[in-house]
Write an enzyme that holds these catalytic residues in place. Structure first.
Site, short mmCIF file in Angstrom:
data_model
loop_
_atom_site.label_atom_id
_atom_site.label_comp_id
_atom_site.label_asym_id
_atom_site.label_seq_id
_atom_site.Cartn_x
_atom_site.Cartn_y
_atom_site.Cartn_z
N THR B 140 0.82 -1.22 0.00
CA THR B 140 0.00 0.00 0.00
C THR B 140 0.85 1.27 0.00
O THR B 140 1.84 1.37 0.71
CB THR B 140 -0.91 0.00 1.24
OG1 THR B 140 -1.76 -1.13 1.18
CG2 THR B 140 -1.75 1.27 1.33
N GLY B 179 2.61 -2.52 8.65
CA GLY B 179 2.69 -3.14 9.98
C GLY B 179 4.09 -3.64 10.25
O GLY B 179 4.76 -4.15 9.35
N GLU B 422 -6.24 -4.67 3.62
CA GLU B 422 -5.96 -5.83 2.75
C GLU B 422 -7.11 -6.03 1.75
O GLU B 422 -7.58 -7.15 1.55
CB GLU B 422 -5.74 -7.08 3.61
CG GLU B 422 -4.56 -6.85 4.54
CD GLU B 422 -4.00 -8.12 5.12
OE1 GLU B 422 -4.18 -9.18 4.49
OE2 GLU B 422 -3.37 -8.05 6.18
#
Lengths: 656, 656
Positions: B140, B179, B422
């Site tokens: 992303t 993350g 996601e």
């Protein structure tokens, strides 16, 4: 930048009669350091201290001090409407501060001013406006939240000392979730009054909790409930009383008092009616919840609508990506909520005007059944609508909407509790239907339940015929069609509920609780249908009164959208009742899609006309800079010109 | 106490084939100090450190180490099914740990194992199972989340040094929401590969981010994104690359590689197909989201169902109050979600088995269009269903459900992001429909869009006739009726969408994006209809395979409830299409109410049979003691005997 639309006619119209007061509050908040940054990264203690400071600042504003004195001295000056206007702005700035203001002035203040006599108000509430102390409201117990009649806290009168003994007899009697419990000085405590061994039902007492140095009074225990999903700035706690003695004068005595020699007297004979009267006197506070929910909705919508007009993703092959508001799903998810926010604005104003009128004429709020029903119903509808709206705003802003900087998550967590506190929504919906039923009974002079049901069942059916006309004559795109549809639904649900209950209770001799419970889905459907109808009617009336042509046209589109959305949501019911044909039902869907599409650009103007200071909006994705999250910044989008279409050719400036 | 039902046949059946592994994990979590208390009152840094410790503990478990080695060495041993079982339990214990495990093993690990060659897996993934370092997944970007094909990060090959130069050319190219960005060592970075001035589309590169002492590599910037609505233990950040040079070997080369002298080669010629293949290889991770959502749902349901069987409020006049589960609205709000949780359990198992089969047979996941469609659809359906479920659980537990001790708020905040990350759910639903359409095209040997639409429009209509039979022959209470109804809806929506698109694109020559966008509401409706149908079918199949008579009977009721609930939700559509008459539609509502009522007591057994350790449940209102909130404790309710009715005479023990 938000000042751009400050003087627009629509903004003024949405503000209503107290626009000048609101502008004063906007200015005060905008220039106060306490409101310049968000507080999501503070510890619990820091949050609470900041909220206490913010509350103190708000209470200390000259406008506010004057207003609170009005609460005590002169209720005739549209006090409720003005209060709600102020409340909405404080909630926009910080929900915890707004809720704590509601606890201190609305709940504690409301209890003292509405249940107490003038001397009691002078003693226990006026000092609040002088910032001398703060109060709390102790109704809910561990064992009884929704079923508040079942509270167990005891208040025994001791004639020897002319004192009441306030006592918590069991764990389930502990006063729970009490706001301001860890900081406040006095509590308005509801307890079962016993005088001379005779129970007189719940009454409200002023119990000193801690002195101004924060030292707890003897016999009082306060347990900190600490961490909640939201409203971190509000200190909720548990209060336990171990035979706490308070003077006889501390019973708020408007609806019942005890003489020095221990004789109880009350203007209302029935214990149940007496408690109802007390609860009814607190109704204005309930309307405050709707205003708090509206504040959250409007903020969410400003943020989501602006980002949707800035952010681009996907598009036609070999062309620039389109603004995400252009995606059908995106405008379909956001626009009905914007319409609902407008409908709620006008409906809340209607309800608050009704209350102000009633109070200025010295009327008893309890006897105004339709007002009681509306306020209970609005509380449920608006708080659920707010959560649904904020959830769509969160999802429509993607990952950005999950970041605390962009405000939506905290708004949602703060306002999540609104759907269950100060009257669980499912309970509120039952209140709506009971009030409507009682209203009918009163009108017809009946009193037994069975009589009421029979009468209601037949009287309601008479009113149906007029509604049927709408089916053949009007077009679905006509506001009259929509108004008749929501009205028809309410009436049919009402008639059929009465018929069902009548059959169960009268014919089958079912026990009432069981009969009512077996219709609960029907009851909640009717209650929401009632609120839907009123919101659409009030929206329509507000349009009629709007004098500016452009605003009139804009509001008309949103009103049609609100009505279409209400009918679309319940189209299964309309199909079941042959009020819509399969063809018209599909047309309703197309109309919904088309209306949402047609207002998506004007939505930018509407959210700006909410006229919320940028320090309240906070979100970088809505064009408010935040040095802690420069990565989240998107400029406030320009209102798209007429030339902008789905396949906008505007270049994206993605390069650094 | 949760061990009460540990060995029940239903519990074993719900666990599936890896029940023994799951029990091992349950034991390990239950005895580990790190999982004995909730973490809602920690600072951001403390949360992250605790999550890192928990992750380390989980990765270090012998079961887990063995399993991760399987991921690398032997994919044939039902690796995905087993992974998902472990994931669900870790998520039950702590969602942040589960998500971070997903980042390190599922996303980073998945990228390396699925897009890399064996030597690359040896080098960059095996050490993770040895706890030598951790990884992250950088797809992303600020400008491109949903439209991932549009990523802007650059990877230029420099033949002089045989290196790739990874570079962030603009703000919108910054890797965002990554993350483990503040703690991890290597990132699997997606970037547009250019070799000899020729673009080859997105590829995945292993980029060292920081060494094992935490020192950032030259040219890499990591910005901490800090505060989110939930998942506080996951360190999300922004990665920016300033001409970072990495060796040629760091391109994961299964789908494309560059030779030393700068020649690009790939087994797939089309750039678009190549990227599709890469994305398809990552499908198993997407199914992980469904499992994470299921973990949250089940926890919420355990807590809400138990409290609803303990808490009493309201009741018949002069009698004890009833358990709140007896209120019609309460069981109507909770039971359909419990049925959906069961349906998802079986459907996820079906999807994971399909994946395991495909991988064990060396099949390409991309070519399995129905699997791709199902996994995308399940992601959207399950994550929305989870949020709706948790919201009902929160509201059905009242004020208690707003307290952090009772776990529901944190579960909701943690899992809120699942609906947009996601793969945004609205995008996922479009993937479902595109996969279904492509599946048809492939079967029929066509390839141009127009051909596919025409074929699809006609071929689908042939399948409709069988569905119509259900309308006349079966009863609505029959599972076959429900199965046919959901299947009918999917087919009609499919046919009508194809017809609409065909008319727009072929006849009117509309641009495809605009045509598709104008049908987006239809598209999302079809996608959800597809998932609904599969969940009901898989639930029905799972019942057939259940050998224990009592379990079979219990599951049958819940399956009927799931099907009834699906048809009820869409009854407007069925009425519009004359598949239901007004009378049968009302019967569906009555059937829903009756089924919910009939399973409310058995719900206690089902939630116990989820077999979740009490240290994961945490909530005092669900019978788990917590010294920090003794005021919230309610014992685990006994399963009501047959004698218990709505008007239960059981005494409330409210006294201290």
């Amino acid at each position: 930048m938000a000042a751009k639309y400050t003087a627009s006619s629509l903004s003024r119209y949405l503000d209503g009669e107290f626009w000048a007061t609101k502008n004063l509050i906007r200015e005060e908040i905008s220039k106060c350091d306490l409101f310049q940054s968000s507080s999501y990264d503070l510890t619990l203690d820091q949050s609470r201290d900041l909220t206490a400071e913010r509350l103190r600042y708000v209470l200390n504003l000259p406008t506010m001090r004057l207003h609170l004195k009005d609460q005590v001295k002169d209720k005739k000056n549209r006090f409720i409407t003005k209060s709600l206007g102020i409340t909405e702005l404080v909630c926009s700035a910080d929900m915890a501060t707004g809720v704590k203001l509601g606890v201190v002035c609305g709940l504690y203040g409301g209890a003292v001013t509405n249940l107490g006599c003038p001397e009691q108000v002078e003693k226990w509430y006026l000092p609040v406006s002088e910032l001398e102390f703060t109060g709390m409201f102790a109704m809910t117990e561990r064992g009884h939240g929704s079923n508040v009649r079942g509270i167990l806290t005891e208040a025994h009168y001791d004639p020897a000392t002319q004192e009441f003994i306030i006592h918590t007899p069991c764990e389930d009697a502990q006063k729970m979730y009490i706001g301001n419990a860890m900081k406040g000085n006095y509590a308005a405590v509801f307890a079962q009054l016993t005088v001379n061994g005779e129970s007189q039902g719940p009454h409200c007492f002023i119990v000193p909790i801690r002195d101004r140095d924060g030292v707890l009074c003897p016999g009082v225990t306060a347990i900190d409930m600490k961490h909640k999903e939201g409203l971190h700035g509000v200190d909720n706690g548990i209060l336990i009383f171990d035979h706490v003695r308070i003077p006889r004068e501390n019973l708020l005595r408007k609806f019942g008092s005890v003489s020095g020699d221990g004789l109880y007297s009350s203007p209302i004979q029935s214990k149940s009616s007496r408690f109802n009267a007390m609860l009814a006197a607190l109704t204005p506070t309930r309307l405050g919840l709707t205003v708090q929910a509206m504040a959250a909705m409007k903020l969410g919508l400003i943020i989501a609508v602006r980002y949707s007009h800035s952010r681009r993703q996907f598009g036609p092959k070999d062309q620039d990506e389109v603004k995400i508001i252009e995606h059908q799903t995106q405008y379909l998810r956001l626009m009905p909520h914007l319409a609902a926010a407008l409908a709620l604005t006008f409906t809340t104003r209607y309800a608050s005007h009704m209350m102000d009128e009633a109070l200025s004429e010295g009327q008893d709020l309890q006897s105004n059944r339709s007002l009681q029903a509306l306020v209970a119903g609005l509380k449920a509808y608006s708080t659920w609508e707010n959560l649904a709206c904020l959830q769509e705003c969160r999802e429509c802003t993607g990952g950005m909407g999950f970041m605390m900087e962009n405000r939506i998550p905290a708004l949602r967590c703060d306002s999540d509790v609104f759907v269950t506190f100060e009257g669980d929504n499912v309970v509120m919906l039952q209140v709506v239907v009971r009030e409507l039923m009682t209203q009918y009974t009163r009108q017809l002079g009946n009193s037994p339940v069975s009589g009421l049901l029979r009468t209601w069942a037949s009287s309601a059916s008479d009113n149906l015929r007029t509604s049927f006309i709408g089916f053949n004559v009007d077009k679905i795109g006509d506001l009259n069609f929509l108004l008749k549809a929501v009205s028809y639904r309410e009436r049919v649900l009402q008639r059929s509920l009465a018929a069902r209950l009548y059959a169960k209770v009268e014919k089958n001799k079912d026990e009432f609780f069981g009969a009512w419970n077996s219709c609960l889905h029907h009851v909640t459907g009717l209650a929401l249908a009632h609120v839907h109808r009123v919101t659409l009617e009030q929206f329509a009336l507000a349009i009629q009164e709007c004098q500016v042509k452009e605003d009139h046209a804009l509001l008309t589109k949103f009103c049609l959208l609100h009505g279409t959305s209400l009918v679309y949501q319940e189209r299964a019911w309309y199909l079941e009742h042959n009020y819509l044909t399969p063809t018209t039902s599909k047309q309703i869907r197309n109309q919904l899609l088309e209306l949402c599409r047609s207002v998506k650009d004007e939505a930018l103007k509407v959210v700006s006309d909410f006229n919320i200071p940028s320090c309240c909006i906070q979100a970088p994705i809505a064009g408010v800079t935040n040095p802690r999250a420069t990565w989240a910044f998107y400029s406030i989008p320009e209102h798209p010109g007429d030339e902008t279409s789905l396949l906008s050719k505007h270049k994206i400036n993605a390069k650094l």
